[in-house]
Design an enzyme around this catalytic site. Structure first.
Site, PDB file in Angstrom:
ATOM      1  N   TYR A 156      45.210  35.551  42.120  1.00 30.89           N
ATOM      2  CA  TYR A 156      43.862  36.885  41.733  1.00 30.89           C
ATOM      3  C   TYR A 156      43.887  36.144  40.600  1.00 30.89           C
ATOM      4  O   TYR A 156      42.188  36.320  39.790  1.00 30.89           O
ATOM      5  CB  TYR A 156      44.548  38.624  42.101  1.00 30.89           C
ATOM      6  CG  TYR A 156      43.444  39.423  41.630  1.00 30.89           C
ATOM      7  CD1 TYR A 156      42.302  39.477  42.602  1.00 30.89           C
ATOM      8  CD2 TYR A 156      43.404  40.469  40.608  1.00 30.89           C
ATOM      9  CE1 TYR A 156      41.383  40.273  42.757  1.00 30.89           C
ATOM     10  CE2 TYR A 156      42.155  41.130  40.426  1.00 30.89           C
ATOM     11  CZ  TYR A 156      41.490  41.289  41.642  1.00 30.89           C
ATOM     12  OH  TYR A 156      40.912  41.952  41.209  1.00 30.89           O
ATOM     13  N   ASN A 178      30.259  40.358  45.646  1.00 37.57           N
ATOM     14  CA  ASN A 178      31.425  41.984  45.464  1.00 37.57           C
ATOM     15  C   ASN A 178      32.461  41.200  46.030  1.00 37.57           C
ATOM     16  O   ASN A 178      33.081  41.963  45.426  1.00 37.57           O
ATOM     17  CB  ASN A 178      30.766  43.241  45.575  1.00 37.57           C
ATOM     18  CG  ASN A 178      31.497  43.931  45.702  1.00 37.57           C
ATOM     19  OD1 ASN A 178      32.788  44.187  44.459  1.00 37.57           O
ATOM     20  ND2 ASN A 178      31.934  44.224  46.506  1.00 37.57           N
ATOM     21  N   ASP A 197      28.624  41.152  54.566  1.00 39.89           N
ATOM     22  CA  ASP A 197      30.230  41.719  55.367  1.00 39.89           C
ATOM     23  C   ASP A 197      30.657  41.063  56.256  1.00 39.89           C
ATOM     24  O   ASP A 197      29.681  40.999  57.530  1.00 39.89           O
ATOM     25  CB  ASP A 197      30.687  43.159  54.959  1.00 39.89           C
ATOM     26  CG  ASP A 197      31.749  43.912  54.896  1.00 39.89           C
ATOM     27  OD1 ASP A 197      32.719  44.459  53.316  1.00 39.89           O
ATOM     28  OD2 ASP A 197      32.789  43.149  55.056  1.00 39.89           O
ATOM     29  N   ASP A 241      30.051  35.342  55.995  1.00 41.06           N
ATOM     30  CA  ASP A 241      32.137  35.283  55.341  1.00 41.06           C
ATOM     31  C   ASP A 241      31.283  34.267  54.843  1.00 41.06           C
ATOM     32  O   ASP A 241      30.843  33.288  54.709  1.00 41.06           O
ATOM     33  CB  ASP A 241      32.661  34.113  56.859  1.00 41.06           C
ATOM     34  CG  ASP A 241      33.587  33.500  56.585  1.00 41.06           C
ATOM     35  OD1 ASP A 241      34.140  33.978  55.103  1.00 41.06           O
ATOM     36  OD2 ASP A 241      34.552  32.980  57.222  1.00 41.06           O
ATOM     37  N   VAL A 242      31.551  34.359  53.191  1.00 42.40           N
ATOM     38  CA  VAL A 242      31.504  34.082  52.459  1.00 42.40           C
ATOM     39  C   VAL A 242      31.685  32.455  52.145  1.00 42.40           C
ATOM     40  O   VAL A 242      31.373  31.941  50.575  1.00 42.40           O
ATOM     41  CB  VAL A 242      31.228  34.945  50.436  1.00 42.40           C
ATOM     42  CG1 VAL A 242      30.327  35.809  50.821  1.00 42.40           C
ATOM     43  CG2 VAL A 242      32.972  35.506  50.912  1.00 42.40           C
ATOM     44  N   LYS A 258      39.824  35.748  39.099  1.00 36.50           N
ATOM     45  CA  LYS A 258      38.653  36.248  38.360  1.00 36.50           C
ATOM     46  C   LYS A 258      38.421  36.090  36.900  1.00 36.50           C
ATOM     47  O   LYS A 258      37.248  36.028  36.405  1.00 36.50           O
ATOM     48  CB  LYS A 258      39.491  37.071  38.670  1.00 36.50           C
ATOM     49  CG  LYS A 258      40.115  38.612  39.847  1.00 36.50           C
ATOM     50  CD  LYS A 258      38.308  38.106  40.550  1.00 36.50           C
ATOM     51  CE  LYS A 258      38.469  39.385  41.903  1.00 36.50           C
ATOM     52  NZ  LYS A 258      37.061  39.898  42.509  1.00 36.50           N
TER      53      LYS A 258
END
Length: 248
Positions: free
Chosen positions: A157, A90, A37, A63-64, A161
């Protein structure tokens, strides 16, 4: 409960909400978990809780959306546990249901960076580890009902997705049977990220077959199933965990 003994699992966004529940679910099933995270203290708290309960976990602040950070996530996990068997992308952020005309450049780019580019970065970096064993690697992406229909989020968003489901299918196409890639599509879930929307969640789910919103643990149990051998013939799909939101 599924069994994941001797598996090494990476869960992003694992300091809270669904990610925290996933980390605990995997640890309870016998896996070693990298709790990832951007909130370092939160990740450490979850890893400590897993350890106190007799499980195995390390905390990794990362940090992705940053490629160097992503490489560090993979390197630290492999250094600690030798490989990665399961990757759960996730980590995600909401856009407050902003329509196209109210979506700024910063909002658009920020949502897609975390929700879509982040899973791409981390999956790409983890591919060598996921493919290095005799057993298939597993990737599970947290999508959303907003990945299948409009109305589950705002413009950014919903786009992110939908894209994540497409990414999941392409990953399964490109790397099966070495990697088994699937997505989960939660509906309304009560988490820290959605606590300010609780009245909206109740209204949104009142007419679903379940008649309520989900607890994070209900999503985590499905994710653990998808990671296990019990789901060995499930490839490239997006599993609805939505209380029946998408029935109509």
């Amino acid at each position: 409960m599924v069994t994941l003994s001797d598996s090494v699992v990476v869960v992003t966004g694992a300091a809270s909400g669904m990610g925290r529940s996933m980390a605990h679910e995997f640890a309870d099933a016998g896996a070693a978990v990298a709790v990832v995270d951007i909130d370092a203290d939160g990740a450490a708290s979850v890893a400590d809780a897993i350890g106190s309960a007799g499980g195995e976990a390390i905390a990794v602040d990362g940090d992705v959306t940053d490629t160097e950070s992503v490489e560090r996530i993979v390197d630290l996990t492999v250094d600690e546990y030798g490989t990665i068997d399961v990757l759960c992308n996730n980590a995600g952020v909401l856009d407050d249901f902003a329509p196209v005309g109210e979506t700024t450049d910063d909002l658009w780019n920020g949502i897609l960076d975390v929700n879509l580019t982040g899973p791409f970065y981390l999956t790409r970096a983890a591919l060598p580890a996921l493919r290095d064993g005799s057993d298939e690697g597993v990737v599970i992406n947290t999508a959303s009902v907003a990945g299948k229909v409009a109305g589950g989020g705002g413009a950014a968003y919903t786009t992110s997705k939908h894209g994540l489901i497409g990414f999941t299918k392409q990953l399964a196409h490109d790397y099966g049977p070495e990697i088994r890639a699937n997505a989960v599509c939660p509906g309304a879930v009560e988490t820290g990220m959605t606590e300010e929307m609780i009245e909206d969640l109740e209204a949104m789910t009142a007419d679903t077959p379940a008649g309520r919103y989900a607890d994070p643990e209900e999503i985590a149990s499905v994710v653990a199933f998808l990671a296990s051998d019990e789901a060995s013939f499930v490839h490239g799909t997006a599993v609805d965990v939505d209380g029946g939101w998408l029935v109509d």
